[in-house]
Write an enzyme that holds these catalytic residues in place. Structure first.
Site, short mmCIF file in Angstrom:
data_model
loop_
_atom_site.label_atom_id
_atom_site.label_comp_id
_atom_site.label_asym_id
_atom_site.label_seq_id
_atom_site.Cartn_x
_atom_site.Cartn_y
_atom_site.Cartn_z
N HIS A 120 1.92 4.89 6.40
CA HIS A 120 2.46 3.92 8.26
C HIS A 120 3.39 5.12 8.28
O HIS A 120 3.76 6.00 9.47
CB HIS A 120 2.92 3.37 7.67
CG HIS A 120 3.31 2.52 9.22
ND1 HIS A 120 2.49 1.39 10.25
CD2 HIS A 120 4.35 2.72 9.51
CE1 HIS A 120 3.37 1.20 11.11
NE2 HIS A 120 4.41 1.70 10.57
N GLU A 121 4.37 5.44 7.82
CA GLU A 121 6.00 5.93 7.57
C GLU A 121 5.45 7.88 8.17
O GLU A 121 6.32 7.70 8.87
CB GLU A 121 7.09 5.57 7.01
CG GLU A 121 7.38 4.04 6.64
CD GLU A 121 7.98 3.32 8.72
OE1 GLU A 121 7.88 4.72 8.65
OE2 GLU A 121 7.46 2.02 8.47
N HIS B 100 4.62 8.41 11.16
CA HIS B 100 4.96 8.73 12.06
C HIS B 100 6.19 9.49 12.26
O HIS B 100 6.43 10.76 13.16
CB HIS B 100 6.51 7.51 12.31
CG HIS B 100 6.64 5.64 12.61
ND1 HIS B 100 6.06 5.60 13.59
CD2 HIS B 100 6.08 4.53 12.28
CE1 HIS B 100 5.93 4.19 14.17
NE2 HIS B 100 5.86 3.52 12.77
N HIS C 272 4.55 12.46 13.68
CA HIS C 272 4.69 12.25 15.82
C HIS C 272 6.19 13.34 15.15
O HIS C 272 6.01 13.97 16.89
CB HIS C 272 4.95 10.50 15.67
CG HIS C 272 4.58 10.68 16.80
ND1 HIS C 272 4.69 8.95 17.77
CD2 HIS C 272 4.24 11.22 18.03
CE1 HIS C 272 4.83 9.65 19.22
NE2 HIS C 272 4.42 10.52 19.10
ZN LIG Z 1 6.01 2.26 12.44
#
Ligand SMILES: [Zn+2]
Length: 680
Positions: free
Chosen positions: A468-469, A472, A475
């Protein structure tokens, strides 16, 4: 000389961590704020008529030194906090907020932006330039630039007070977490805990200098969740659960109840100054969702489906409790424990059996491998680059063509002085205009470190968090905006979880898992049959997890939708709202209001906890594109994802970005199917 005021000269463009002292921050903040003020006055004081270049682009270039110092400060204060840094945080919260208000409401600058916006169609701007001008103008308006002089003054005072209250709120939660210790003194008190949980608790005790063989339960999530799942001692589970859900609600100096109430009251005043009836209205205007009704509709659909799912789950959990001799109704501190029993009985699956397949190093390699197969990225470990703690690992990230793309810092272990949870942040954002800059991106997790000499083994939940991290992180690393303010994850808040949650789908894939999840002792890949049981087991207890999340999201929305000037007592409001929703007491909430840091440490997730679910609609539907292509690493789909979603930052309106990738608006069904809330 103050190292914070030098341009970063260290390897990889990293800050000179070793030279930075807490005492450097206050004078550096003051100097950088003064420099920023001078930049803005210069933009406003130009005799030349406003143009995109001399106003919007100039604004994007302004305040960079201050932003860089703030990013470093927040990194250190969250991950390596000391009383000195916390004192700086308390002292600087109000002056920094005052500065931010002054910047946002600078009338000379705003008038130039306003004139430009009036004739935006005649300026000959391309899409990204247009977006920058619109965003700068909107953000100034939303920060009070268009208010009458007296209202502006009041607005700035509110912002300053909020900044102080946000800081106190966070520090109180941290103090309650640090102040709690449940020491397990005997085999009887350790009953039920598997070896891997005991190892984590011995490690925590050793870090705090306790005698050999002590076992310590802290309020870190990586302690509490396993403890509640495995401890056979109902009395101790109850004690730990009460401490966990009681954070921020202890009488005394760390009590957050009045702080939260004052924050809510001030937010309502802030919204009314903008002409909105409630803070939720003010917040949601600048999101993909746009209105409370749109959010409410999504949450309600999921809430009702999840409630019925918990009814079926409760029967199974209650039956397991009965089989273990518990005759009364299960309580909130029982659910995870008996759900674990059901999981073991039904799917022959337990955490202890899975963890050996998820050593941290292999999972880090897995996420890098996915990034390489999807986007051609390569990660090279740089032990020679400076980091702020020995646990942090620095990587140089290169593109497929070998060009330097980013610096990536991975800070994975829980430790004293580090905020709980997991997050991504930047020490530098990518931009190409006004001096090209490659990004410096951090991923922070709080995994329980393996004992000396043994590897760190992750839970499935930890593995998802890692991915998940990293989503990010991608991104941030893949951003290709020209303007810094549109870069990376600085997007609308209900879009920001799309890249992160999307990344979780890859490790859930059986082929990816078999490639990377290997038993740390035997090297055997995780058996296909075990993966199948993971998949089956995953849907079990989804009702429970969904109810816990949605309860928090509904309470968040409800309390920020209040139109009364004075906020109510948060404990009473929370209790009444949960009762009205028919929330089951034995499930609880992900976060209760008194320690709900998403809501009260800054406002980016206030009236915005729903964003994870909103983004889940987007990520499940986006992942369908790879499934439809018949290849999870389908090159054209990955290239389109990179271009339209990951590289574009906030340079494109998020709805348009999604449509550019998917060819249509998002559909909700893949998310509902993924959670088992509608038939597959
Ligand atoms: Zn998040």
């Amino acid at each position: 000389m103050n190292p914070l005021l030098q341009a970063p000269q260290g390897a990889g463009g990293l800050p000179p961590f070793a030279d930075v002292r807490a005492a450097h921050f206050a004078p550096a903040f003051e100097a950088a704020m003064a420099a920023h003020r001078a930049e803005l006055d210069a933009i406003a004081g130009q005799t030349e008529a406003p143009s995109f270049a001399n106003t919007a682009a100039a604004l994007d270039r302004s305040g960079r030194q201050l932003a860089r110092i703030e990013m470093l400060f927040h990194t250190l204060n969250a991950s390596l906090s000391t009383p000195d840094l916390q004192a700086v945080q308390r002292d600087m919260a109000a002056p920094l907020a005052a500065h931010a208000s002054w910047v946002a409401m600078h009338q000379g600058v705003f008038q130039r932006l306003d004139q430009l916006l009036q004739r935006i169609d005649s300026l000959g701007l391309d899409g990204e330039q247009r977006r920058l001008l619109e965003r700068l103008h909107l953000e100034a308006v939303r920060s009070g630039a268009r208010l009458a002089p007296q209202a502006r003054e009041r607005y700035a005072a509110i912002m300053q007070r909020l900044a102080e209250l946000n800081t106190q709120f966070a520090q109180n939660v941290m103090a309650d977490e640090a102040g709690y210790q449940l020491l397990l003194r005997s085999e009887a008190e350790l009953a039920g805990l598997p070896d891997f949980v005991r190892a984590v608790m011995r490690q925590a005790a050793a870090e705090r200098g306790m005698p050999d063989g002590s076992h310590l339960v802290t309020l870190s999530r990586s302690h509490i969740v396993p403890f509640l799942s495995f401890s056979a001692r109902r009395d101790l589970r109850e004690a730990a659960w009460r401490a966990w859900v009681g954070r921020g609600e202890q009488d005394g100096p760390t009590d957050n109840r009045e702080i939260a109430r004052e924050i809510l009251t001030l937010r309502n005043e802030q919204a009314r100054l903008h002409g909105h009836a409630s803070f939720a209205d003010y917040q949601l205007v600048d999101t993909m969702a746009q209105t409370k009704d749109n959010v409410q509709r999504l949450l309600k659909r999921v809430w009702d489906a999840a409630l019925s799912a918990t009814e079926r789950e409760r029967e199974a959990v209650q039956a397991a409790a009965l089989a273990h001799g518990v005759v009364d109704r299960i309580e909130a501190w029982d659910w995870r424990f008996y759900a674990e029993k059901v999981r073991q009985a039904r799917y022959a699956l337990d955490e202890a059996q899975l963890k050996p397949y998820f050593p941290l190093e292999a999972m880090v390699a897995a996420v890098f491998d996915c990034a390489q197969r999807l986007f051609g990225l390569r990660f090279e470990r740089r032990s020679d680059w400076p980091v702020y703690h020995p646990d942090v690992v620095a990587y140089e990230v290169s593109d497929a063509d070998g060009r330097h793309r980013a610096v990536f810092l991975h800070d994975n272990f829980a430790r004293l002085g580090k905020r709980s949870g997991a997050w991504m942040n930047a020490l530098a954002w990518a931009r190409s205009e006004g001096g090209e800059q490659t990004p410096i991106i951090l991923n922070t997790n709080n995994f329980a470190k393996g004992a000396p000499g043994s590897p760190t083994l992750l839970s499935l939940d930890d593995v998802r968090t890692l991915f998940h991290e990293f989503g990010h992180g991608l991104h941030g690393m893949l951003s290709e905006t020209r303007y810094e303010r549109l870069s990376g994850t600085q997007v609308l808040r209900d879009f920001v979880e799309l890249p992160s949650q999307l990344m979780e789908h890859w490790i859930a894939d059986p082929a990816v898992m078999q490639k990377h999840a290997r038993h740390w002792q035997t090297g055997e890949p995780i058996p296909a049959e075990l993966i199948r049981r993971i998949k089956d087991a995953e849907l079990f207890n989804q009702g429970y997890e969904t109810v816990r999340y949605t309860a928090s999201a509904l309470v968040d929305l409800a309390i920020h939708a209040l139109e009364e000037e004075e906020a109510p007592d948060i404990t009473t409001f929370e209790r009444d709202t949960l009762a009205r929703l028919g929330a089951p007491a034995d499930c609880g909430m992900n976060h209760r209001l008194a320690h709900f840091q998403h809501l009260f440490v800054g406002d980016s997730y206030a009236a915005g906890y729903y964003v994870y679910l909103w983004a889940e609609v987007l990520d499940c539907d986006a992942f369908e594109a790879f499934k439809e292509a018949g290849d999870l690493f389908h090159a054209p789909t990955a290239a389109s994802l990179r271009r339209h979603i990951l590289a574009s930052g906030n340079s494109v309106e998020p709805g348009a970005a999604f449509r550019a990738f998917r060819g249509r608006d998002p559909q909700i069904e893949p998310m509902l199917r993924g959670r088992g809330l509608i038939p597959a």
